[in-house]
Design a protein around this motif. Structure first.
Motif, PDB file in Angstrom:
ATOM      1  N   ASP A  41     -30.882 -35.082-117.747  1.00  0.00           N
ATOM      2  CA  ASP A  41     -31.617 -35.040-116.491  1.00  0.00           C
ATOM      3  C   ASP A  41     -31.020 -36.070-115.537  1.00  0.00           C
ATOM      4  OD1 ASP A  41     -33.398 -35.149-114.388  1.00  0.00           O
ATOM      5  OD2 ASP A  41     -35.185 -35.180-115.653  1.00  0.00           O
ATOM      6  N   PRO A  42     -30.482 -35.674-114.399  1.00  0.00           N
ATOM      7  CA  PRO A  42     -29.862 -36.633-113.475  1.00  0.00           C
ATOM      8  C   PRO A  42     -30.852 -37.654-112.918  1.00  0.00           C
ATOM      9  CG  PRO A  42     -30.046 -34.464-112.456  1.00  0.00           C
ATOM     10  CD  PRO A  42     -30.373 -34.285-113.908  1.00  0.00           C
ATOM     11  N   ARG A  43     -32.130 -37.352-113.025  1.00  0.00           N
ATOM     12  CA  ARG A  43     -33.152 -38.269-112.488  1.00  0.00           C
ATOM     13  C   ARG A  43     -33.533 -39.367-113.472  1.00  0.00           C
ATOM     14  NH1 ARG A  43     -37.345 -33.573-111.388  1.00  0.00           N
ATOM     15  NH2 ARG A  43     -36.556 -33.153-113.491  1.00  0.00           N
ATOM     16  N   LEU A  44     -32.953 -39.360-114.688  1.00  0.00           N
ATOM     17  CA  LEU A  44     -33.386 -40.298-115.722  1.00  0.00           C
ATOM     18  C   LEU A  44     -33.263 -41.766-115.305  1.00  0.00           C
ATOM     19  CD1 LEU A  44     -34.406 -40.904-118.570  1.00  0.00           C
ATOM     20  CD2 LEU A  44     -32.018 -40.736-119.367  1.00  0.00           C
ATOM     21  N   PRO A  45     -32.124 -42.237-114.767  1.00  0.00           N
ATOM     22  CA  PRO A  45     -32.058 -43.657-114.393  1.00  0.00           C
ATOM     23  C   PRO A  45     -33.140 -44.060-113.398  1.00  0.00           C
ATOM     24  CG  PRO A  45     -29.868 -42.721-114.451  1.00  0.00           C
ATOM     25  CD  PRO A  45     -30.829 -41.565-114.575  1.00  0.00           C
ATOM     26  N   LEU A  46     -33.344 -43.244-112.363  1.00  0.00           N
ATOM     27  CA  LEU A  46     -34.370 -43.573-111.376  1.00  0.00           C
ATOM     28  C   LEU A  46     -35.757 -43.503-111.977  1.00  0.00           C
ATOM     29  CD1 LEU A  46     -32.968 -41.783-108.200  1.00  0.00           C
ATOM     30  CD2 LEU A  46     -33.183 -44.244-108.579  1.00  0.00           C
ATOM     31  N   TYR A  47     -35.991 -42.540-112.866  1.00  0.00           N
ATOM     32  CA  TYR A  47     -37.290 -42.434-113.518  1.00  0.00           C
ATOM     33  C   TYR A  47     -37.584 -43.705-114.317  1.00  0.00           C
ATOM     34  CZ  TYR A  47     -40.865 -41.269-116.905  1.00  0.00           C
ATOM     35  OH  TYR A  47     -41.997 -41.314-117.675  1.00  0.00           O
ATOM     36  N   LEU A  48     -36.606 -44.148-115.094  1.00  0.00           N
ATOM     37  CA  LEU A  48     -36.828 -45.332-115.917  1.00  0.00           C
ATOM     38  C   LEU A  48     -37.075 -46.571-115.057  1.00  0.00           C
ATOM     39  CD1 LEU A  48     -34.172 -44.865-118.748  1.00  0.00           C
ATOM     40  CD2 LEU A  48     -36.616 -44.381-118.838  1.00  0.00           C
ATOM     41  N   LEU A  49     -36.256 -46.760-114.022  1.00  0.00           N
ATOM     42  CA  LEU A  49     -36.409 -47.947-113.175  1.00  0.00           C
ATOM     43  C   LEU A  49     -37.716 -47.920-112.387  1.00  0.00           C
ATOM     44  CD1 LEU A  49     -32.753 -48.272-111.863  1.00  0.00           C
ATOM     45  CD2 LEU A  49     -33.881 -49.713-113.570  1.00  0.00           C
ATOM     46  N   GLY A  50     -38.245 -46.731-112.146  1.00  0.00           N
ATOM     47  CA  GLY A  50     -39.481 -46.621-111.379  1.00  0.00           C
ATOM     48  C   GLY A  50     -40.741 -46.499-112.203  1.00  0.00           C
ATOM     49  N   ARG A  51     -40.632 -45.941-113.434  1.00  0.00           N
ATOM     50  CA  ARG A  51     -41.843 -45.594-114.194  1.00  0.00           C
ATOM     51  C   ARG A  51     -41.920 -46.215-115.589  1.00  0.00           C
ATOM     52  NH1 ARG A  51     -43.994 -40.784-112.101  1.00  0.00           N
ATOM     53  NH2 ARG A  51     -43.689 -40.797-109.832  1.00  0.00           N
ATOM     54  N   ASP A  52     -40.783 -46.553-116.173  1.00  0.00           N
ATOM     55  CA  ASP A  52     -40.752 -47.080-117.540  1.00  0.00           C
ATOM     56  C   ASP A  52     -40.955 -48.596-117.499  1.00  0.00           C
ATOM     57  OD1 ASP A  52     -40.049 -46.985-120.442  1.00  0.00           O
ATOM     58  OD2 ASP A  52     -38.292 -48.110-119.755  1.00  0.00           O
ATOM     59  N   GLU A  53     -42.042 -49.073-118.071  1.00  0.00           N
ATOM     60  CA  GLU A  53     -42.410 -50.483-117.906  1.00  0.00           C
ATOM     61  C   GLU A  53     -41.342 -51.449-118.411  1.00  0.00           C
ATOM     62  OE1 GLU A  53     -44.356 -53.208-116.004  1.00  0.00           O
ATOM     63  OE2 GLU A  53     -44.926 -51.093-115.963  1.00  0.00           O
ATOM     64  N   PRO A  54     -40.734 -51.237-119.593  1.00  0.00           N
ATOM     65  CA  PRO A  54     -39.667 -52.161-120.010  1.00  0.00           C
ATOM     66  C   PRO A  54     -38.489 -52.170-119.031  1.00  0.00           C
ATOM     67  CG  PRO A  54     -40.449 -50.896-121.891  1.00  0.00           C
ATOM     68  CD  PRO A  54     -41.068 -50.288-120.672  1.00  0.00           C
ATOM     69  N   SER A  55     -38.132 -51.004-118.495  1.00  0.00           N
ATOM     70  CA  SER A  55     -37.028 -50.933-117.527  1.00  0.00           C
ATOM     71  C   SER A  55     -37.418 -51.613-116.219  1.00  0.00           C
ATOM     72  CB  SER A  55     -36.645 -49.478-117.263  1.00  0.00           C
ATOM     73  OG  SER A  55     -36.190 -48.845-118.431  1.00  0.00           O
ATOM     74  N   ARG A  56     -38.646 -51.406-115.782  1.00  0.00           N
ATOM     75  CA  ARG A  56     -39.135 -52.046-114.559  1.00  0.00           C
ATOM     76  C   ARG A  56     -39.104 -53.567-114.690  1.00  0.00           C
ATOM     77  NH1 ARG A  56     -42.714 -49.646-110.982  1.00  0.00           N
ATOM     78  NH2 ARG A  56     -44.180 -51.367-111.281  1.00  0.00           N
ATOM     79  N   THR A  57     -39.482 -54.060-115.867  1.00  0.00           N
ATOM     80  CA  THR A  57     -39.459 -55.505-116.100  1.00  0.00           C
ATOM     81  C   THR A  57     -38.039 -56.039-116.087  1.00  0.00           C
ATOM     82  OG1 THR A  57     -41.500 -55.415-117.389  1.00  0.00           O
ATOM     83  CG2 THR A  57     -40.088 -57.332-117.724  1.00  0.00           C
ATOM     84  N   LEU A  58     -37.119 -55.312-116.713  1.00  0.00           N
ATOM     85  CA  LEU A  58     -35.709 -55.714-116.677  1.00  0.00           C
ATOM     86  C   LEU A  58     -35.203 -55.803-115.244  1.00  0.00           C
ATOM     87  CD1 LEU A  58     -34.317 -53.490-119.574  1.00  0.00           C
ATOM     88  CD2 LEU A  58     -34.161 -55.992-119.489  1.00  0.00           C
ATOM     89  N   LEU A  59     -35.523 -54.794-114.439  1.00  0.00           N
ATOM     90  CA  LEU A  59     -35.062 -54.773-113.052  1.00  0.00           C
ATOM     91  C   LEU A  59     -35.654 -55.932-112.261  1.00  0.00           C
ATOM     92  CD1 LEU A  59     -33.456 -53.351-110.825  1.00  0.00           C
ATOM     93  CD2 LEU A  59     -35.510 -51.976-110.356  1.00  0.00           C
ATOM     94  N   SER A  60     -36.952 -56.149-112.408  1.00  0.00           N
ATOM     95  CA  SER A  60     -37.611 -57.238-111.694  1.00  0.00           C
ATOM     96  C   SER A  60     -37.022 -58.590-112.091  1.00  0.00           C
ATOM     97  CB  SER A  60     -39.118 -57.216-111.977  1.00  0.00           C
ATOM     98  OG  SER A  60     -39.760 -58.334-111.394  1.00  0.00           O
TER      99      SER A  60
END
Length: 215
Positions: A41-60
């Motif tokens: 799914d080409p939307r996977l990176p954006l989905y994770l950075l926007g919706r996946d809490e561990p990914s969101r924490t990493l980004l923040s």
């Protein structure tokens, strides 16, 4: 000394501008292109950075300078792997941004604004390494505020306040140009006007027609 109430009626004269997605081509498109290259799914990176809490924490944590690019890459590589995309960690952020290019029309617009005496500040959430390569930010703006350097990221109102303080202006004298609505909403909380960026020509038009900021 001027108070905020004294400057509410002042014309806006200063410009705060995002980097990724404004001075560059679309970050969202680049991340989607990267997602497509993974074969799922080409939307996977954006989905994770926007919706996946561990990914969101990493980004923040990365954008605020609490973890470096390599730590983010290792963590986000693992989150992608958990969701079915086996991606090497090394150089991950560079590959995610590979589809981005510098928008020469925006560089020209910022140059025209400064030549007309309009103060300009770059206000950017940092990401990866080499993000700003190819652009001498000191020649683009009077002030540069990078989230990892100040420990605060957009849309926190404090990062916009820092930019205004460094320019020596009140927030009510500034306009923020960004490609993400929530970043404009953050700036608006302290009185900064907003231009939702889709392209240099439209941004130039909005600055002139809505805020009287011409070049």
């Amino acid at each position: 000394m001027d108070t905020v109430s004294n400057v509410v009626g002042k014309a806006r004269s200063a410009v705060l501008v995002d980097f990724g997605g404004v001075i560059t081509s679309s970050v969202l498109e680049a991340f989607t292109d990267f997602g497509a290259s993974l074969g799922g799914d080409p939307r996977l990176p954006l989905y994770l950075l926007g919706r996946d809490e561990p990914s969101r924490t990493l980004l923040s944590d990365h954008e605020c300078g609490r973890i470096d690019a390599e730590t983010f890459e290792r963590g986000f590589s693992e989150r992608l792997r958990v969701h079915g995309a086996d991606v090497p960690a090394e150089g991950l952020t560079a590959r995610m941004q590979a589809g981005m290019s510098i928008d020469q029309d925006m560089l020209a617009l910022l140059g025209h604004l400064r030549a007309a005496g309009r103060p300009v500040a770059v206000v950017s959430n940092s990401f990866g390494t080499g993000t700003y390569d190819g652009v001498d930010l000191a020649t683009v703006a009077d002030v540069v505020v990078i989230s990892a350097e100040v420990g605060i990221r957009k849309p926190s109102r404090r990062i916009y306040a820092i930019a205004c303080e460094r320019l020596g202006i009140h927030p009510e004298e500034a306009v923020m140009i960004d490609d993400l609505r929530h970043n404009l909403d953050g700036a608006a909380r302290i009185g900064i006007g907003g231009v939702l960026h889709t392209g240099a020509a439209d941004t130039r038009r909005q600055l002139a027609e809505r805020f009287g900021i011409t070049t």
